[in-house]
Write a protein that holds these residues in place. Structure first.
Motif, PDB file in Angstrom:
ATOM      1  N   GLN A  60      43.355  78.739  43.325  1.00 39.70           N
ATOM      2  CA  GLN A  60      42.523  79.376  42.305  1.00 39.70           C
ATOM      3  C   GLN A  60      41.055  79.408  42.726  1.00 39.70           C
ATOM      4  OE1 GLN A  60      44.861  76.925  39.156  1.00 39.70           O
ATOM      5  NE2 GLN A  60      43.552  78.318  38.012  1.00 39.70           N
ATOM      6  N   VAL A  61      40.600  78.324  43.337  1.00 33.51           N
ATOM      7  CA  VAL A  61      39.214  78.305  43.821  1.00 33.51           C
ATOM      8  C   VAL A  61      39.019  79.395  44.874  1.00 33.51           C
ATOM      9  CG1 VAL A  61      37.496  76.957  45.080  1.00 33.51           C
ATOM     10  CG2 VAL A  61      38.834  75.879  43.266  1.00 33.51           C
ATOM     11  N   TYR A  62      39.967  79.512  45.807  1.00 34.19           N
ATOM     12  CA  TYR A  62      39.877  80.571  46.802  1.00 34.19           C
ATOM     13  C   TYR A  62      39.817  81.940  46.126  1.00 34.19           C
ATOM     14  CZ  TYR A  62      41.000  77.358  50.675  1.00 34.19           C
ATOM     15  OH  TYR A  62      40.971  76.349  51.613  1.00 34.19           O
ATOM     16  N   ALA A  63      40.637  82.127  45.095  1.00 33.19           N
ATOM     17  CA  ALA A  63      40.668  83.421  44.415  1.00 33.19           C
ATOM     18  C   ALA A  63      39.335  83.735  43.752  1.00 33.19           C
ATOM     19  CB  ALA A  63      41.798  83.454  43.388  1.00 33.19           C
ATOM     20  N   THR A  64      38.682  82.713  43.172  1.00 33.38           N
ATOM     21  CA  THR A  64      37.384  82.963  42.546  1.00 33.38           C
ATOM     22  C   THR A  64      36.340  83.396  43.565  1.00 33.38           C
ATOM     23  OG1 THR A  64      36.573  80.684  42.758  1.00 33.38           O
ATOM     24  CG2 THR A  64      37.847  81.217  40.787  1.00 33.38           C
ATOM     25  N   GLN A  65      36.528  82.978  44.811  1.00 27.88           N
ATOM     26  CA  GLN A  65      35.601  83.354  45.879  1.00 27.88           C
ATOM     27  C   GLN A  65      36.068  84.612  46.619  1.00 27.88           C
ATOM     28  OE1 GLN A  65      32.668  81.525  46.021  1.00 27.88           O
ATOM     29  NE2 GLN A  65      33.720  80.823  44.163  1.00 27.88           N
ATOM     30  N   GLN A  66      37.091  85.256  46.050  1.00 26.34           N
ATOM     31  CA  GLN A  66      37.667  86.488  46.606  1.00 26.34           C
ATOM     32  C   GLN A  66      38.270  86.266  47.989  1.00 26.34           C
ATOM     33  OE1 GLN A  66      34.788  89.673  46.244  1.00 26.34           O
ATOM     34  NE2 GLN A  66      34.769  89.549  44.011  1.00 26.34           N
ATOM     35  N   ASN A  67      38.657  85.042  48.275  1.00 28.24           N
ATOM     36  CA  ASN A  67      39.423  84.748  49.485  1.00 28.24           C
ATOM     37  C   ASN A  67      40.912  84.913  49.153  1.00 28.24           C
ATOM     38  OD1 ASN A  67      37.082  84.094  50.899  1.00 28.24           O
ATOM     39  ND2 ASN A  67      37.187  81.940  50.303  1.00 28.24           N
ATOM     40  N   TYR A  68      41.264  86.166  48.864  1.00 29.96           N
ATOM     41  CA  TYR A  68      42.588  86.419  48.305  1.00 29.96           C
ATOM     42  C   TYR A  68      43.708  86.137  49.295  1.00 29.96           C
ATOM     43  CZ  TYR A  68      40.120  88.614  44.427  1.00 29.96           C
ATOM     44  OH  TYR A  68      39.299  88.840  43.349  1.00 29.96           O
TER      45      TYR A  68
END
Length: 282
Positions: A191-199
């Motif tokens: 989820q943290v990665y997703a918030t940083q757009q590291n999809y």
């Protein structure tokens, strides 16, 4: 936690959820079960009898003057002051409850929630860290602290927090089996990665989690939301449907709401970690 204390905790969280609808920002620690099903108007809070609540609060204060560690009075005072929208007044009795019950993490979680609503980020982070010092695998505290770090634009600290927890998990689980939910922590990391757009990194974790436990709706929903945030709504739709099919009944309505594209996705998508462990298989 004993049943009376558990009921008290749920009662207080429900009141906090109501307050959120009448002027305070939502916070991560109120689970979907509470915050998605209680659309309450301001009048339903203010018409509960302010005078009676004020009298009750004064009564608890009198008791505490004689017995400063009377936990029934401390809990009653917290609940009364929350219903009176006096969040600042809950800090002292909550801190006493935390000190008197170091093993009861729910008091620390409530204190962190109150600190967040009061804008005290340092106090909020300190409350979460205190919980994690005693219980490094507490998912709610990990999520809460990661949210603090993200709000302060420190995503690498959030990543490090979760990666360190995962690195230490084998030893922690050897010493105390089940103390760290590895899949839950990995879900938070994704989820943290997703918030940083590291999809790509986020979806790789989601896919592995889905493969490891096909009955857990959380990574399915998380992947759907990550695709939705990228504008891939057609790819996301069957995942939302699958997540709704796997999820316990109390989460289905919220999942269906999330399936409708939103222009402003939430910072850490906390709704997809409703419990410390995955729901039981059907």
């Amino acid at each position: 936690m004993s049943q009376p204390r558990r009921r008290w905790f749920i009662s207080v969280v429900l009141v906090l959820a109501i307050i959120a609808f009448v002027g305070f920002s939502m916070i991560p620690l109120i689970s979907t079960a509470f915050r998605a099903s209680q659309p309450v108007s301001e009048t339903s809070v203010t018409n509960q009898g302010q005078k009676q609540l004020e009298e009750a609060a004064r009564g608890y204060e009198v008791v505490l003057q004689r017995e400063p560690e009377n936990q029934t009075a401390l809990r009653g005072l917290v609940e009364a002051r929350i219903q009176l929208l006096d969040l600042k007044g809950t800090v002292d009795p909550l801190e006493k409850l935390v000190a008197l019950n170091p093993a009861e993490t729910q008091y620390g979680l409530l204190l962190a929630e109150v600190k967040q609503r009061l804008g005290d980020r340092e106090g909020e982070a300190a409350a979460y860290r205190s919980i994690l010092n005693a219980n490094p695998g507490n998912l709610q505290a990990l999520e809460g602290l990661a949210n603090v770090q993200l709000r302060e634009q420190r995503p690498m600290e959030a990543v490090a927090l979760l990666q360190n927890t995962l690195s230490n998990a084998p030893e922690a689980n050897q010493n105390q089996p089940g103390s760290v939910d590895i899949n839950g922590v990995r879900l938070l990391l994704a989820q943290v990665y997703a918030t940083q757009q590291n999809y790509n990194e986020a979806i790789a974790i989601y896919d592995e989690l889905i493969s490891n436990n096909k009955q857990d709706f959380r990574p399915v929903l998380a992947k759907a939301m990550a695709l939705q945030q990228q504008g891939k709504n057609e790819e996301a739709k069957p995942l939302f449907d699958n997540a709704a099919g796997l999820a316990p009944a109390q989460y289905k309505e919220r999942i269906n709401q999330l399936a409708t594209p939103s222009p402003t996705p939430s910072p850490l998508a906390p709704d997809i970690t409703p419990s410390p462990s995955p729901p039981p298989s059907p």
